[in-house]
Design an enzyme around this catalytic site. Structure first.
Site, PDB file in Angstrom:
ATOM      1  N   HIS A 225     -42.409  19.286  29.216  1.00 32.30           N
ATOM      2  CA  HIS A 225     -43.631  20.049  29.411  1.00 32.30           C
ATOM      3  C   HIS A 225     -44.707  19.128  29.999  1.00 32.30           C
ATOM      4  O   HIS A 225     -44.521  17.905  30.081  1.00 32.30           O
ATOM      5  CB  HIS A 225     -44.109  20.670  28.088  1.00 32.30           C
ATOM      6  CG  HIS A 225     -44.356  19.690  26.997  1.00 32.30           C
ATOM      7  ND1 HIS A 225     -43.588  19.581  25.870  1.00 32.30           N
ATOM      8  CD2 HIS A 225     -45.322  18.742  26.860  1.00 32.30           C
ATOM      9  CE1 HIS A 225     -44.043  18.629  25.094  1.00 32.30           C
ATOM     10  NE2 HIS A 225     -45.102  18.100  25.677  1.00 32.30           N
TER      11      HIS A 225
HETATM   12  P1  TYD Z   1     -42.784  20.200  20.893  1.00 30.74           P
HETATM   13  O1  TYD Z   1     -44.098  19.774  21.476  1.00 30.74           O
HETATM   14  O2  TYD Z   1     -42.048  21.307  21.573  1.00 30.74           O
HETATM   15  O3  TYD Z   1     -41.840  18.951  20.735  1.00 30.74           O
HETATM   16  P2  TYD Z   1     -41.315  17.931  21.871  1.00 30.74           P
HETATM   17  O4  TYD Z   1     -42.259  17.995  23.013  1.00 30.74           O
HETATM   18  O5  TYD Z   1     -41.302  16.596  21.222  1.00 30.74           O
HETATM   19  O6  TYD Z   1     -39.938  18.336  22.251  1.00 30.74           O
HETATM   20  O7  TYD Z   1     -43.070  20.608  19.390  1.00 30.74           O
HETATM   21  C1  TYD Z   1     -42.070  21.131  18.522  1.00 30.74           C
HETATM   22  C2  TYD Z   1     -42.731  22.053  17.526  1.00 30.74           C
HETATM   23  O8  TYD Z   1     -43.693  21.363  16.728  1.00 30.74           O
HETATM   24  C3  TYD Z   1     -43.465  23.202  18.183  1.00 30.74           C
HETATM   25  O9  TYD Z   1     -43.192  24.382  17.452  1.00 30.74           O
HETATM   26  C4  TYD Z   1     -44.911  22.869  18.040  1.00 30.74           C
HETATM   27  C5  TYD Z   1     -44.966  21.983  16.819  1.00 30.74           C
HETATM   28  N1  TYD Z   1     -46.024  20.935  16.919  1.00 30.74           N
HETATM   29  C6  TYD Z   1     -47.157  21.041  16.135  1.00 30.74           C
HETATM   30  O10 TYD Z   1     -47.330  21.993  15.341  1.00 30.74           O
HETATM   31  N2  TYD Z   1     -48.118  20.070  16.239  1.00 30.74           N
HETATM   32  C7  TYD Z   1     -47.989  19.008  17.084  1.00 30.74           C
HETATM   33  O11 TYD Z   1     -48.888  18.128  17.138  1.00 30.74           O
HETATM   34  C8  TYD Z   1     -46.800  18.920  17.903  1.00 30.74           C
HETATM   35  C9  TYD Z   1     -46.598  17.783  18.869  1.00 30.74           C
HETATM   36  C10 TYD Z   1     -45.854  19.913  17.783  1.00 30.74           C
END
Ligand code: TYD
Length: 138
Positions: free
Chosen positions: A57
């Site tokens: 992303h």
């Molecule tokens: P995501 O950003 O998709 O993880 P990555 O980029 O590492 O693959 O986040 C995974 C899940 O965690 C998503 O449901 C959102 C949640 N999340 C939070 O609630 N707070 C945060 O600060 C982060 C980074 C993620």
């Protein structure tokens, strides 16, 4: 590492206090070692497979800095024009992931522990999770 000169400006160096008797200390201060006000941090650990994929992303506004506290992983970054990859394998050096940079992580070692510090609280509306939308944004 590919195109080292291209991402070199985004290489972050923490203050290191190396102490062979007591262990090492790494320090990052907002607007000194980390070029923004830090409002949030998160840790990624226990990634089960080397081939696991995280990230994929970009952020509209939020800046982040990413470090490997333990183990290694590969960070892939893409500004829509050029793509780079960087192996992160030590706590003392991280990478600045500014807003509007597509990024993902792969190639995790089993013991990998990642620290991310961010310029704002979690806001799902700041995420761009579709690559075509990312290209349109930039
Ligand atoms: P995501 O950003 O998709 O993880 P990555 O980029 O590492 O693959 O986040 C995974 C899940 O965690 C998503 O449901 C959102 C949640 N999340 C939070 O609630 N707070 C945060 O600060 C982060 C980074 C993620």
């Amino acid at each position: 590492m590919k195109n080292k000169e291209s991402w070199g400006k985004d290489l972050l160096t923490l203050q290191s206090v190396i102490d062979v008797e007591r262990g090492d200390l790494y320090i990052g201060e907002s607007n000194k070692h980390i070029p923004f006000d830090i409002k949030r941090f998160y840790v990624i650990s226990g990634v089960p497979k080397k081939k696991s994929l995280r990230g994929m992303h970009a952020h509209k506004e939020i800046h982040q800095a990413i470090f490997s506290l333990k183990g290694t992983f590969t960070l892939h970054i893409d500004n829509g024009h050029k793509k780079w990859e960087v192996i992160l394998d030590k706590p003392s050096h991280g990478i600045l992931i500014k807003n509007k940079i597509w990024h993902y992580m792969t190639n995790f070692s089993k013991d990998c522990v990642i620290l991310v510090v961010a310029s704002d609280y979690y806001r799902e509306d700041d995420y761009v999770r579709n690559y075509e939308d990312f290209l349109r944004m930039i």
